[in-house]
Design an enzyme around this catalytic site. Structure first.
Site, short mmCIF file in Angstrom:
data_model
loop_
_atom_site.label_atom_id
_atom_site.label_comp_id
_atom_site.label_asym_id
_atom_site.label_seq_id
_atom_site.Cartn_x
_atom_site.Cartn_y
_atom_site.Cartn_z
N TYR A 154 1.01 -15.79 12.07
CA TYR A 154 0.96 -14.43 12.59
C TYR A 154 1.28 -14.46 14.07
CZ TYR A 154 -0.98 -9.90 14.06
OH TYR A 154 -1.15 -8.63 14.59
N ASP A 156 3.31 -20.32 19.95
CA ASP A 156 2.45 -19.15 20.10
C ASP A 156 1.01 -19.65 20.07
OD1 ASP A 156 0.97 -16.87 19.99
OD2 ASP A 156 1.91 -16.06 18.18
N LYS A 158 -5.96 -13.68 23.99
CA LYS A 158 -7.36 -13.89 23.61
C LYS A 158 -8.20 -14.53 24.73
CE LYS A 158 -6.51 -13.31 18.77
NZ LYS A 158 -5.30 -13.64 18.06
#
Ligand SMILES: *Cc1c(COP(=O)(O)O)cnc(C)c1O
Length: 457
Positions: A169, A264, A292
């Site tokens: 994702y 990523d 995050k």
């Protein structure tokens, strides 16, 4: 007791009775009320889909406050939290250092749309302690960071296609809301309504952990692939830990084909060590994205690369990317406070050891009882998988039927004061605020829950 349990687990479990015979359900009255109201404002009552508890029992819990490793919901239930706001809260909730720094900076205003010294401060903390980036740019989310990294790769190489992996994702930008079609190497099919087919055609999707598929993709699309994007460690669809030799193969094939490798690390950055998965695997990606943890609980994303690659970003270069709130001073303050704590000696060693002990303790129990259950973990990320497999390294190896077991586990854990993300495809996080006492308590609850899940295996 046994009779009632048998009855409960026979037949349709779609709506288990309120009293499971194990622990009574916690009260969700206030949460349910808030949820009803939220549904009048937001599609599905939420501002991000997984929060809606669609894959587990009951209505979503509305959170009142968090402190350390604990969460309290609107009904006053207390939980040991392993969701950690989906990863950012590596120091736990309401960390004093982060809170104080944010409070201090806020006194001087919240946004200027002009540079501040705080951006330099956070950038310096990162660049000085991370050999993978020479220049960076802050964004306000992981999605934005990845979207911009893809544009940069296309602008830098002059190529259009990107290659991604089934089971990774990368946020919700159009080019990446794409899933595998049929066949080994395929153009993606959109995984969301509203994404033009023509966009999906620029994204090639292949399985993880498959060197043949990689080789074939680079043959089939010779000189067309701008970049390959992979999660540092895929952790958004189970925890699909890749072998070092596969990642090395990936790096080499990118080099040979003059394609950029984008790591990523929105979830793994500052989580699997300060330098994330790139340093764990000992490789050097061309572009890295973070999110995050970098924002200490406030909205921050970042992408970075060599000075040469980054010189293509506007206003130095021709790749446009901007943000009204990029580098927001309050968000920078939270990032500075959090990352400063992470740089203390032994921070990761202690956190990772604690996680290993927790994960292995649960695994030992499951193995002793012959339960088809594995705790996969890396750093302070863990994933509970209802499987017999020794390893799960690609999306196709996850059995969707096993999610029914997770559903039972999730409910039983909530009833025992343990909060996991509301989907069996999501990983859990241990934070520095989890003490051995709470981890032991959580371990006991999890073990009890496994007994219930497997009672009629
Ligand atoms: C969470 C995540 C994103 C998206 O970040 P947002 O801040 O939710 O937009 C992208 N990539 C990975 C690997 C993630 O874990």
């Amino acid at each position: 007791m046994l009779e009632s349990l048998k009855k409960m687990f026979s037949g349709n479990e779609g709506d288990m009775p309120v009293n499971t015979g194990s622990k009574p359900d916690i009260s969700r009255e206030k949460s349910a009320e808030l949820y009803e109201k939220a549904k009048t404002f937001f599609p599905g009552g939420v501002n991000s889909p997984v929060r809606a508890f669609k894959s587990v029992y009951g209505t979503p819990l509305f959170i009142q406050k968090g402190d350390g490793c604990f969460l309290w919901d609107a009904d006053g239930n207390q939980f040991i939290d392993f969701c950690a706001s989906w990863g950012p809260l590596i120091l736990g909730h309401n960390n004093a250092k982060v809170r104080e720094k944010v409070t201090e900076v806020m006194q001087s205003g919240m946004s200027f749309g002009a540079p501040t010294a705080l951006e330099n401060e956070l950038a310096e903390l990162i660049i000085k302690n991370n050999k993978h980036v020479e220049k960076i740019r802050f964004t306000s989310s992981g999605t934005e960071a990845v979207m911009s990294a893809i544009r940069l790769a296309r602008g830098f190489t002059g190529r259009d296609k990107i290659l991604k992996f089934d089971g990774c994702y990368h946020g919700h930008s159009d080019s990446l809301l794409v899933k595998a079609g049929s066949g080994l190497v395929t153009f993606g099919e959109t995984s969301s309504a509203g994404v033009p087919k023509s966009f999906a055609q620029e994204t090639i999707v292949i399985p993880l952990n498959d060197t043949a598929a990689l080789t074939e993709a680079f043959e089939q699309f010779k000189d067309q692939i701008a970049a390959v994007i992979i999660e540092g460690v895929p952790a958004n669809n189970g925890l699909l830990i890749q072998n070092q030799d596969y990642i090395a193969f990936l790096q080499n094939i990118c080099k040979e084909n003059n394609s950029l490798l984008i790591f990523d690390e929105v979830i793994t950055g500052f989580r699997i060590g300060f330098e994330g998965a790139a340093s764990y695997y000992g490789i050097k990606p061309d572009i890295v994205t973070y999110g995050k943890i970098i924002g200490g609980g406030l909205p921050v994303g970042m992408y970075g690369a060599s000075a040469e690659i980054m010189s293509h970003i506007s206003p130095e270069g021709g790749v446009y990317q901007a943000g009204t709130l990029s580098g927001n001073p309050v968000a920078m303050a939270a990032g500075i406070a959090q990352l400063t704590e992470l740089l203390r000696s032994n921070f990761y060693k202690d956190l990772n050891n604690k996680t290993a002990e927790f994960a292995e303790g649960i695994q030992r129990f499951a193995t002793a009882r012959n339960y088809k259950f594995k705790v996969f973990y890396i750093g302070s990320i863990f994933w509970f998988a209802f499987t017999e497999k020794e390893k799960i390294q690609c999306a196709a190896d996850i059995d969707p039927a096993s999610m029914e077991k997770f559903k039972i586990m999730h409910r039983e854990l909530l009833n025992r004061g343990i909060y996991l993300g509301p989907s069996g495809y999501e990983v859990g996080f241990v934070s520095a605020a989890h003490t051995k006492i709470e981890l032991e308590k959580a371990k006991r609850a999890i073990v009890e829950t496994l007994d219930i899940v497997f009672r009629n295996k």
